[in-house]
Design a protein around this motif. Structure first.
Motif, PDB file in Angstrom:
ATOM      1  N   VAL A  31       0.818  -1.222   0.000  1.00 51.51           N
ATOM      2  CA  VAL A  31       0.000   0.000   0.000  1.00 51.51           C
ATOM      3  C   VAL A  31       0.853   1.275   0.000  1.00 51.51           C
ATOM      4  O   VAL A  31       0.600   2.192  -0.797  1.00 51.51           O
ATOM      5  CB  VAL A  31      -0.968  -0.007   1.200  1.00 51.51           C
ATOM      6  N   PRO A  32       1.888   1.416   0.870  1.00 53.34           N
ATOM      7  CA  PRO A  32       2.686   2.649   0.850  1.00 53.34           C
ATOM      8  C   PRO A  32       3.361   2.925  -0.491  1.00 53.34           C
ATOM      9  O   PRO A  32       3.647   4.085  -0.810  1.00 53.34           O
ATOM     10  CB  PRO A  32       3.737   2.402   1.953  1.00 53.34           C
ATOM     11  N   HIS A  36       3.042   8.692  -3.354  1.00 58.65           N
ATOM     12  CA  HIS A  36       4.313   9.416  -3.316  1.00 58.65           C
ATOM     13  C   HIS A  36       4.527  10.083  -1.954  1.00 58.65           C
ATOM     14  O   HIS A  36       5.661  10.305  -1.530  1.00 58.65           O
ATOM     15  CB  HIS A  36       4.345  10.495  -4.402  1.00 58.65           C
ATOM     16  N   GLU A  37       3.431  10.440  -1.292  1.00 57.99           N
ATOM     17  CA  GLU A  37       3.553  11.162  -0.033  1.00 57.99           C
ATOM     18  C   GLU A  37       3.910  10.209   1.110  1.00 57.99           C
ATOM     19  O   GLU A  37       3.535   9.047   1.108  1.00 57.99           O
ATOM     20  CB  GLU A  37       2.226  11.866   0.292  1.00 57.99           C
ATOM     21  N   ASP A  38       4.673  10.775   2.070  1.00 54.13           N
ATOM     22  CA  ASP A  38       4.969  10.036   3.293  1.00 54.13           C
ATOM     23  C   ASP A  38       3.870  10.305   4.313  1.00 54.13           C
ATOM     24  O   ASP A  38       3.291  11.393   4.362  1.00 54.13           O
ATOM     25  CB  ASP A  38       6.323  10.449   3.871  1.00 54.13           C
ATOM     26  N   SER A  39       3.585   9.326   5.125  1.00 52.59           N
ATOM     27  CA  SER A  39       2.540   9.469   6.137  1.00 52.59           C
ATOM     28  C   SER A  39       2.887   8.604   7.333  1.00 52.59           C
ATOM     29  O   SER A  39       3.454   7.522   7.178  1.00 52.59           O
ATOM     30  CB  SER A  39       1.189   9.046   5.551  1.00 52.59           C
ATOM     31  N   PRO A  40       2.574   9.101   8.537  1.00 49.78           N
ATOM     32  CA  PRO A  40       2.813   8.278   9.727  1.00 49.78           C
ATOM     33  C   PRO A  40       2.093   6.924   9.646  1.00 49.78           C
ATOM     34  O   PRO A  40       2.593   5.918  10.149  1.00 49.78           O
ATOM     35  CB  PRO A  40       2.249   9.131  10.869  1.00 49.78           C
ATOM     36  N   ILE A  45       2.438   0.979   8.942  1.00 52.66           N
ATOM     37  CA  ILE A  45       2.182  -0.186   8.087  1.00 52.66           C
ATOM     38  C   ILE A  45       3.488  -0.883   7.740  1.00 52.66           C
ATOM     39  O   ILE A  45       3.594  -2.117   7.795  1.00 52.66           O
ATOM     40  CB  ILE A  45       1.443   0.234   6.804  1.00 52.66           C
ATOM     41  N   GLU A  46       4.510  -0.084   7.384  1.00 54.46           N
ATOM     42  CA  GLU A  46       5.802  -0.652   7.017  1.00 54.46           C
ATOM     43  C   GLU A  46       6.391  -1.465   8.148  1.00 54.46           C
ATOM     44  O   GLU A  46       6.829  -2.611   7.958  1.00 54.46           O
ATOM     45  CB  GLU A  46       6.772   0.458   6.597  1.00 54.46           C
ATOM     46  N   TYR A  47       6.410  -0.881   9.348  1.00 51.56           N
ATOM     47  CA  TYR A  47       7.053  -1.563  10.468  1.00 51.56           C
ATOM     48  C   TYR A  47       6.266  -2.785  10.926  1.00 51.56           C
ATOM     49  O   TYR A  47       6.856  -3.800  11.297  1.00 51.56           O
ATOM     50  CB  TYR A  47       7.248  -0.582  11.634  1.00 51.56           C
ATOM     51  N   VAL A  48       4.937  -2.696  10.878  1.00 53.32           N
ATOM     52  CA  VAL A  48       4.122  -3.847  11.270  1.00 53.32           C
ATOM     53  C   VAL A  48       4.330  -4.997  10.294  1.00 53.32           C
ATOM     54  O   VAL A  48       4.528  -6.159  10.702  1.00 53.32           O
ATOM     55  CB  VAL A  48       2.627  -3.459  11.333  1.00 53.32           C
ATOM     56  N   CYS A  49       4.299  -4.674   8.991  1.00 51.81           N
ATOM     57  CA  CYS A  49       4.447  -5.722   7.982  1.00 51.81           C
ATOM     58  C   CYS A  49       5.842  -6.334   8.014  1.00 51.81           C
ATOM     59  O   CYS A  49       5.995  -7.557   7.928  1.00 51.81           O
ATOM     60  CB  CYS A  49       4.154  -5.151   6.591  1.00 51.81           C
ATOM     61  N   LEU A 111      12.457  -2.521  -3.283  1.00 54.86           N
ATOM     62  CA  LEU A 111      12.605  -3.974  -3.138  1.00 54.86           C
ATOM     63  C   LEU A 111      11.427  -4.578  -2.392  1.00 54.86           C
ATOM     64  O   LEU A 111      11.178  -5.780  -2.489  1.00 54.86           O
ATOM     65  CB  LEU A 111      13.914  -4.299  -2.392  1.00 54.86           C
ATOM     66  N   ARG A 112      10.695  -3.720  -1.659  1.00 56.86           N
ATOM     67  CA  ARG A 112       9.530  -4.237  -0.959  1.00 56.86           C
ATOM     68  C   ARG A 112       8.479  -4.750  -1.925  1.00 56.86           C
ATOM     69  O   ARG A 112       7.603  -5.532  -1.559  1.00 56.86           O
ATOM     70  CB  ARG A 112       8.948  -3.163  -0.046  1.00 56.86           C
ATOM     71  N   ALA A 113       8.557  -4.267  -3.167  1.00 57.66           N
ATOM     72  CA  ALA A 113       7.611  -4.759  -4.171  1.00 57.66           C
ATOM     73  C   ALA A 113       7.814  -6.251  -4.422  1.00 57.66           C
ATOM     74  O   ALA A 113       6.902  -6.941  -4.887  1.00 57.66           O
ATOM     75  CB  ALA A 113       7.768  -3.984  -5.475  1.00 57.66           C
ATOM     76  N   LEU A 114       9.013  -6.739  -4.078  1.00 57.15           N
ATOM     77  CA  LEU A 114       9.269  -8.176  -4.225  1.00 57.15           C
ATOM     78  C   LEU A 114       8.405  -9.011  -3.297  1.00 57.15           C
ATOM     79  O   LEU A 114       8.257 -10.219  -3.496  1.00 57.15           O
ATOM     80  CB  LEU A 114      10.756  -8.474  -3.944  1.00 57.15           C
TER      81      LEU A 114
END
Length: 231
Positions: A31-32, A36-40, A45-49, A111-114
């Motif tokens: 999802v992130p 293009h924008e960064d969001s808390p 989401i990044e850290y949980v995943c 690389l997260r797209a992998l």
């Protein structure tokens, strides 16, 4: 032994639940990348995943002997298996955020797209497709060799027939590839009558060559599905 991540246990209820949960995290992790924008919220989401991916990676490594069946050597072999490498590549980019000096390497976040490839592990349909490709590898290798030879021959012919349109062999090779795949971007095209005639032949033959692997994979996939139904 943690069996839900093993091949046999993934057929059980607990294994299916585990697969659904991990598939959810995989989709969520993408999802992130759609913004293009960064969001808390995206950071959370990044850290949980990634935390879920780390736990999954650790469990699979800890139970490597159960799946690879190589004894102690399984723990050494597992990190170098294709899926383990994909797992690791989806985890490492998150650690870039721990050090601001690594901002120049933020491209590695892609690389997260992998992680989308990790869905292969949890899909029976994709697993059947993979087995079909493996079973038909010899036929696919022959088709790939024919396609490669065809592309090179077309590029060589066009490179010599239309030297003004294709100043380098690479440009002719590029045109041959997009013609073989019937994409045809239109940025490069022959202008002489001979060149256009060759382009027509190339396009017609290209359709046949592209269709061959599809037929081979389809036949192999049908065989795999029939085997699954017979079990």
């Amino acid at each position: 032994m943690y069996k839900p991540v093993s091949q046999e246990a993934e057929q059980s209820g607990a294994g299916r639940t585990y697969s659904v949960i991990m598939s959810f995290f995989i989709v969520l992790s993408l999802v992130p990348l759609c913004f293009h924008e960064d969001s808390p919220v995206f950071s959370v989401i990044e850290y949980v995943c990634v935390s879920a991916f780390i736990v999954d990676y650790a469990i699979r490594w800890a139970t490597a002997d159960y799946n690879l069946k190589r004894g102690v050597a399984s723990f050494v072999i597992y990190p170098f298996t294709p899926m383990a490498i994909i797992d690791l590549l989806t985890i490492l980019p998150c650690f870039i955020a721990l050090n601001p000096s690594f901002k120049a390497l933020r491209i590695l976040r892609l690389l997260r797209a992998l992680s989308a490839l990790k869905l292969i592990r949890y899909s029976k349909g994709v697993d059947a497709l993979k087995r079909a490709a493996v079973n038909q590898r010899e036929q696919l290798a022959v088709v790939a060799a024919i396609a490669a030879a065809y592309v090179v021959i077309c590029a060589l012919v066009m490179f010599n027939v239309e030297p003004d349109t294709f100043p380098t062999f690479f440009s002719a090779l590029y045109w041959a590839v997009v013609s073989l795949t019937t994409v045809g971007y239109g940025d490069l095209y022959p202008t002489s009558d001979i060149g256009r005639g060759l382009a027509m032949v190339s396009s017609i033959v290209g359709i046949a060559i592209v269709a061959m692997p599809s037929g081979i994979i389809t036949a192999g996939l049908i065989d795999e599905l029939d085997k699954q139904k017979a079990k």
